[in-house]
Design a protein around this motif. Structure first.
Motif, PDB file in Angstrom:
ATOM      1  N   ARG A 197       0.812  -1.219   0.000  1.00 17.16           N
ATOM      2  CA  ARG A 197       0.000   0.000   0.000  1.00 17.16           C
ATOM      3  C   ARG A 197       0.845   1.268   0.000  1.00 17.16           C
ATOM      4  O   ARG A 197       0.589   2.179  -0.764  1.00 17.16           O
ATOM      5  CB  ARG A 197      -0.914   0.013   1.228  1.00 17.16           C
ATOM      6  CG  ARG A 197      -1.950  -1.068   1.117  1.00 17.16           C
ATOM      7  CD  ARG A 197      -2.958  -1.027   2.220  1.00 17.16           C
ATOM      8  NE  ARG A 197      -3.761  -2.234   2.147  1.00 17.16           N
ATOM      9  CZ  ARG A 197      -4.641  -2.592   3.019  1.00 17.16           C
ATOM     10  NH1 ARG A 197      -4.873  -1.832   4.075  1.00 17.16           N
ATOM     11  NH2 ARG A 197      -5.325  -3.711   2.882  1.00 17.16           N
ATOM     12  N   ALA A 198       1.826   1.304   0.899  1.00 16.23           N
ATOM     13  CA  ALA A 198       2.622   2.536   1.006  1.00 16.23           C
ATOM     14  C   ALA A 198       4.071   2.260   0.626  1.00 16.23           C
ATOM     15  O   ALA A 198       4.550   1.130   0.707  1.00 16.23           O
ATOM     16  CB  ALA A 198       2.548   3.056   2.431  1.00 16.23           C
ATOM     17  N   MET A 199       4.747   3.323   0.226  1.00 14.54           N
ATOM     18  CA  MET A 199       6.158   3.174  -0.152  1.00 14.54           C
ATOM     19  C   MET A 199       7.047   3.025   1.076  1.00 14.54           C
ATOM     20  O   MET A 199       6.780   3.646   2.113  1.00 14.54           O
ATOM     21  CB  MET A 199       6.611   4.418  -0.915  1.00 14.54           C
ATOM     22  CG  MET A 199       6.154   4.458  -2.347  1.00 14.54           C
ATOM     23  SD  MET A 199       6.835   5.924  -3.157  1.00 14.54           S
ATOM     24  CE  MET A 199       6.796   5.391  -4.867  1.00 14.54           C
TER      25      MET A 199
ATOM     26  N   LEU B 176      18.251 -12.412  -1.346  1.00 11.99           N
ATOM     27  CA  LEU B 176      17.155 -13.375  -1.482  1.00 11.99           C
ATOM     28  C   LEU B 176      16.083 -13.118  -0.423  1.00 11.99           C
ATOM     29  O   LEU B 176      16.370 -12.901   0.749  1.00 11.99           O
ATOM     30  CB  LEU B 176      17.679 -14.808  -1.394  1.00 11.99           C
ATOM     31  CG  LEU B 176      18.535 -15.206  -2.592  1.00 11.99           C
ATOM     32  CD1 LEU B 176      18.918 -16.659  -2.526  1.00 11.99           C
ATOM     33  CD2 LEU B 176      17.826 -14.921  -3.901  1.00 11.99           C
ATOM     34  N   ASP B 177      14.868 -13.180  -0.891  1.00 13.21           N
ATOM     35  CA  ASP B 177      13.727 -12.807  -0.050  1.00 13.21           C
ATOM     36  C   ASP B 177      12.893 -14.049   0.258  1.00 13.21           C
ATOM     37  O   ASP B 177      11.770 -14.182  -0.195  1.00 13.21           O
ATOM     38  CB  ASP B 177      12.899 -11.754  -0.806  1.00 13.21           C
ATOM     39  CG  ASP B 177      11.816 -11.143   0.066  1.00 13.21           C
ATOM     40  OD1 ASP B 177      12.112 -10.828   1.227  1.00 13.21           O
ATOM     41  OD2 ASP B 177      10.680 -10.979  -0.425  1.00 13.21           O
ATOM     42  N   TYR B 178      13.472 -14.976   1.012  1.00 11.74           N
ATOM     43  CA  TYR B 178      12.716 -16.154   1.427  1.00 11.74           C
ATOM     44  C   TYR B 178      11.759 -15.719   2.533  1.00 11.74           C
ATOM     45  O   TYR B 178      12.212 -15.157   3.543  1.00 11.74           O
ATOM     46  CB  TYR B 178      13.646 -17.240   1.971  1.00 11.74           C
ATOM     47  CG  TYR B 178      14.551 -17.854   0.938  1.00 11.74           C
ATOM     48  CD1 TYR B 178      14.028 -18.526  -0.171  1.00 11.74           C
ATOM     49  CD2 TYR B 178      15.937 -17.793   1.060  1.00 11.74           C
ATOM     50  CE1 TYR B 178      14.861 -19.104  -1.109  1.00 11.74           C
ATOM     51  CE2 TYR B 178      16.777 -18.365   0.125  1.00 11.74           C
ATOM     52  CZ  TYR B 178      16.232 -19.019  -0.958  1.00 11.74           C
ATOM     53  OH  TYR B 178      17.044 -19.591  -1.894  1.00 11.74           O
TER      54      TYR B 178
ATOM     55  N   GLY C 264      12.769  -3.243   0.512  1.00 13.05           N
ATOM     56  CA  GLY C 264      12.107  -3.016  -0.778  1.00 13.05           C
ATOM     57  C   GLY C 264      12.945  -2.310  -1.828  1.00 13.05           C
ATOM     58  O   GLY C 264      12.413  -1.575  -2.660  1.00 13.05           O
ATOM     59  N   LYS C 265      14.243  -2.572  -1.829  1.00 15.63           N
ATOM     60  CA  LYS C 265      15.094  -1.914  -2.826  1.00 15.63           C
ATOM     61  C   LYS C 265      14.777  -2.406  -4.242  1.00 15.63           C
ATOM     62  O   LYS C 265      14.912  -1.666  -5.197  1.00 15.63           O
ATOM     63  CB  LYS C 265      16.575  -2.133  -2.487  1.00 15.63           C
ATOM     64  CG  LYS C 265      17.003  -1.403  -1.214  1.00 15.63           C
ATOM     65  CD  LYS C 265      18.477  -1.483  -0.960  1.00 15.63           C
ATOM     66  CE  LYS C 265      18.935  -2.833  -0.465  1.00 15.63           C
ATOM     67  NZ  LYS C 265      18.431  -3.207   0.876  1.00 15.63           N
ATOM     68  N   THR C 266      14.351  -3.661  -4.354  1.00 20.77           N
ATOM     69  CA  THR C 266      14.063  -4.191  -5.696  1.00 20.77           C
ATOM     70  C   THR C 266      12.984  -3.359  -6.384  1.00 20.77           C
ATOM     71  O   THR C 266      13.149  -2.926  -7.528  1.00 20.77           O
ATOM     72  CB  THR C 266      13.598  -5.660  -5.597  1.00 20.77           C
ATOM     73  OG1 THR C 266      14.502  -6.364  -4.753  1.00 20.77           O
ATOM     74  CG2 THR C 266      13.552  -6.315  -6.965  1.00 20.77           C
TER      75      THR C 266
END
Ligand SMILES: Nc1ncnc2c1ncn2[C@@H]1O[C@H](COP(=O)(O)OP(=O)(O)OP(=O)(O)O)[C@@H](O)[C@H]1O
Length: 713
Positions: free
Chosen positions: A128-130, A515-517, A156-158
């Motif tokens: 929803r928000a940055m 990696l975002d496990y 959330g850099k990707t």
């Protein structure tokens, strides 16, 4: 009678098949070892020397990062239907748990984000928000400015680099790319799994756009990386799968992309580019010409790409692209060490802006066309200071020469509870790990997800074999991942661990970055990582996007010695702003584990006795597997021998090189920050303890060349 026979014959058949599979597995393992390292000399008896082999290697370490190979389609892991709603709620709840993560900038409020992108973010990702890094970089990136951004792991850099990139590519006024005829953006990532993960996220975003776009203007992602056939890249990059020509975004690991750029690629024998571009009367003869036209490049995990084994390839690739002034360069990482800052300021990675003049650095603000964003260690790093920045971005904050190298503890660690323990003896390596795993399972048998880092790929393999063949903890939800596996096995293991609710992944550093496990409850490091940065990235696999997590660093006996030596020398003072896990008081001792290992006393007698019994039980339960190792099990024994040699070579390679004047020659190399003040013979002692812990009765034989390279002859 006959029914008995019928029942028996399939069993016999399966038994034979099982034996054949085991033998095959063992042979494969033997072959892989013959290609690898030679052994070590036992410390307490004369070294056993094996006849010289063709091409011995002194280094045990895998190159855990891409070294070239083939290409493939990436894995697709898309949320659909009800999953999306569940995902959205869960993500939002998690994010809200970390007040420093989200800003007040809602995706739905931003008119400079395409409605389809907004829908993808809300429905596909459940956002929803940055986050702060997204809000602080979006406006400038949309303007086409280059950016150097640092933000802690899992923030959330990707999406921070994907969102503005996609918006710019969609803006037909900018003419940054033509569907199928050029590549809009090249994204480099240090590992294959990370490249796949980035491509997956881009594809989710594109799916929402493609529904509204004509078939000849579809957006696409290609992901290429080593370990698979190059012909596959050709199909991906010429639109062989979709018939759509070049991809909109190309995600690649550096070595593989360089292979295509340097001319040996089958891509250059393909005339598709010529045909397409002849129509426009432009001359494009090779894939390198295509890439030279790409105006956006992203280096995810910038510091990793500009250091160690990736540095050469990354810089060469940048050399194939438009000059820094003519392209947009987006650099993102959770860590930007000083050496990398220096490299960035002096090389052509970004537009030049800092001039060196007689040792003094002069800033040339008028040249500073890129933005540096530091979301770590900033005094404004508070939830109520995260107001929209976006389009009203302040002028370029030129802070390349800032002294911040690591970051204040509170920032990296606020979501992660960090602990450490020290092994008294290397023979405790396996029982300690087993006890850690069992304790984590006992903590919450329905929600445990453990990522365990080992120093090298061969150690990962052996530990995986030990745990699964030994069937110590069940074998259905344990996976291994390291660079010695085939790419298809790596991809399978990564996907299985990602999707598992409970599970254990034994890994080398291939899983350390990016990696975002989801939902990792505990990160265990069996041995110190090779740098402070690696420590931050490894523990950053937990406590992501608003979640909390725990990490445990298990130092080996000689790593404690180093810590103590530093303390005695008074070298234990932390520089402000510099992260150093070795001296960090915020990493608390794991008292329970330490008491198991006799590291310290324990006040609570009741807890103490139950702790002891758990560790003791682990010791007891390991005996049957150790017996297999001792008695020549076709897989376990050879695996243990390989792990022993790997251990030896790995840690000898981290020894501080001897003084030239004393020893004449430097026989072994130094690796990064992880320098040990041991003598090779002392490493041998620890290696033998490790071997004993696996169940091996004797240290394996070693080649003469290997021993002499290690300085042991
Ligand atoms: N705006 C947002 N709100 C909530 N969650 C988000 C947001 N943006 C991204 N995420 C989620 O955060 C998680 C981590 O994102 P990502 O992998 O991009 O982090 P990262 O900063 O690149 O981490 P690392 O430094 O480890 O590479 C992902 O699951 C992603 O979906």
């Amino acid at each position: 009678m006959s029914s008995t026979k019928h029942n028996e014959s399939p069993h016999a058949f399966y038994r034979i098949m099982e034996t054949l599979v085991l033998i095959g597995f063992g042979l494969l393992l033997l072959i892989s070892q013959i290609e690898g390292l030679a052994g070590s000399s036992p410390p307490r008896r004369p070294p056993r020397i094996r006849p010289r082999r063709q091409s011995p290697s002194t280094s045990s370490s895998d190159s855990d990062f891409d070294t070239g190979g083939g290409s493939s389609n990436h894995n697709k892991s898309k949320a659909t239907g009800n999953d999306r709603e569940e995902l959205r709620v869960r993500r939002h709840e998690q994010a809200l748990q970390d007040p420093s993560l989200l800003t007040t900038v809602r995706f739905s409020d931003r008119t400079d984000i395409h409605p389809d992108t907004r829908r993808a973010l809300e429905e596909g990702f459940g956002l929803r928000a940055m986050t702060r890094v997204q809000a602080e970089t979006y406006g400038a990136a949309l303007e086409g400015r280059s950016i150097l951004a640092r933000s802690r792991t899992g923030t959330g850099k990707t999406l921070a680099f994907l969102l503005p990139t996609i918006e710019r590519l969609l803006d037909s006024d900018l003419d940054l790319y033509q569907p199928g005829r050029s590549i809009g953006c090249v994204i480099l990532a240090p590992t294959r799994e990370l490249a796949i993960q980035i491509a997956d996220q881009a594809e989710i975003l594109f799916d929402y756009h493609n529904k509204q776009r004509p078939s000849n203007k579809q957006l696409s992602v290609a992901c290429i990386y080593g370990g698979v056939k190059m012909q596959r890249d050709v199909r991906l990059l010429t639109g062989g799968y979709r018939g759509a020509g070049l991809p909109t975004i190309l995600v690649a690991t550096p070595a593989r992309l360089l292979e295509h750029l340097e001319g040996n690629s089958p891509l250059n024998k393909n005339h598709r580019y010529n045909r397409n571009h002849q129509q426009e009367q432009r001359s494009k003869n090779s894939f390198a010409d295509v890439v030279a036209d790409t105006k956006i490049v992203v280096l995810d995990e910038t510091d990793r790409l500009l250091q160690k084994s990736n540095q050469y390839e990354t810089q060469k690739i940048l050399g194939f692209m438009a000059r820094a002034e003519k392209r947009q360069t987006l650099l993102f990482s959770a860590t930007i060490p000083r050496a990398v800052r220096r490299l960035i300021s002096t090389s052509s990675v970004l537009n030049k802006k800092v001039k060196h003049n007689n040792g003094r650095r002069e800033r040339k603000d008028d040249d500073a066309t890129f933005l540096e964003v530091d979301c770590i260690g900033n005094k404004n790093d508070r939830p109520d200071d995260t107001a929209p920045v976006g389009d009203k971005q302040s002028p370029a904050a030129v802070t390349l020469d800032a002294e911040i190298e690591g970051s204040p503890d509170s920032v990296h660690r606020q979501r992660i509870e960090e602990t450490f323990a020290v092994l008294e003896n290397m023979s405790q390596f396996i029982p300690a790990l087993l006890a850690i795993i069992r304790r984590e399972k006992q903590r919450d048998s329905q929600n445990y997800k453990i990522l365990v880092f080992f120093p090298a790929g061969r150690m990962v393999r052996f530990m995986f074999q030990f745990f699964t063949i030994g069937v110590i903890e069940g074998k259905n939800n344990i996976w291994e991942i390291h660079s010695r596996m085939s790419q298809s096995s790596r991809t399978r293991a990564s996907a299985a661990f990602r999707n598992a609710r409970n599970g254990i992944l034994f890994s080398s550093d291939v899983s350390a970055r990016g990696l975002d496990y989801p939902d990792i409850s505990l990160v265990v490091q069996m041995g110190a990582p090779s740098s402070d940065q690696d420590y931050i990235h490894r523990i950053g696999r937990t406590g992501r996007a608003g979640q909390v997590g725990r990490s445990l660093l298990v130092l080996l006996p000689f790593e404690r010695q180093k810590k103590e030596q530093r303390r005695q020398k008074g070298g234990n003072k932390k520089r402000p702003g510099k992260v150093s896990y070795r001296n960090d008081a915020s990493i608390k001792q794991d008292r329970q584990l330490s008491s198991w290992l006799n590291e310290c006393g324990h006040d609570d007698h009741e807890e103490m006795s139950s702790s002891k019994s758990l560790y003791q039980k682990c010791q007891d339960d390991l005996e049957s597997t150790r017996l297999k190792v001792r008695s020549g099990h076709v897989v376990l024994t050879t695996g243990a021998e390989a792990a022993y040699k790997t251990f030896l070579a790995h840690y000898v390679a981290t020894i501080k090189p001897p003084n030239k004047s004393k020893s004449g020659t430097k026989q072994y190399t130094n690796r990064g920050n992880s320098v040990n003040n041991l003598k090779p013979s002392e490493v041998l002692v620890h290696a033998e303890d490790f071997a004993r812990g696996t169940g091996l009765a004797d240290a394996p034989e070693m080649e003469e060349t290997f021993l002499s390279k290690l300085g042991l002859l």
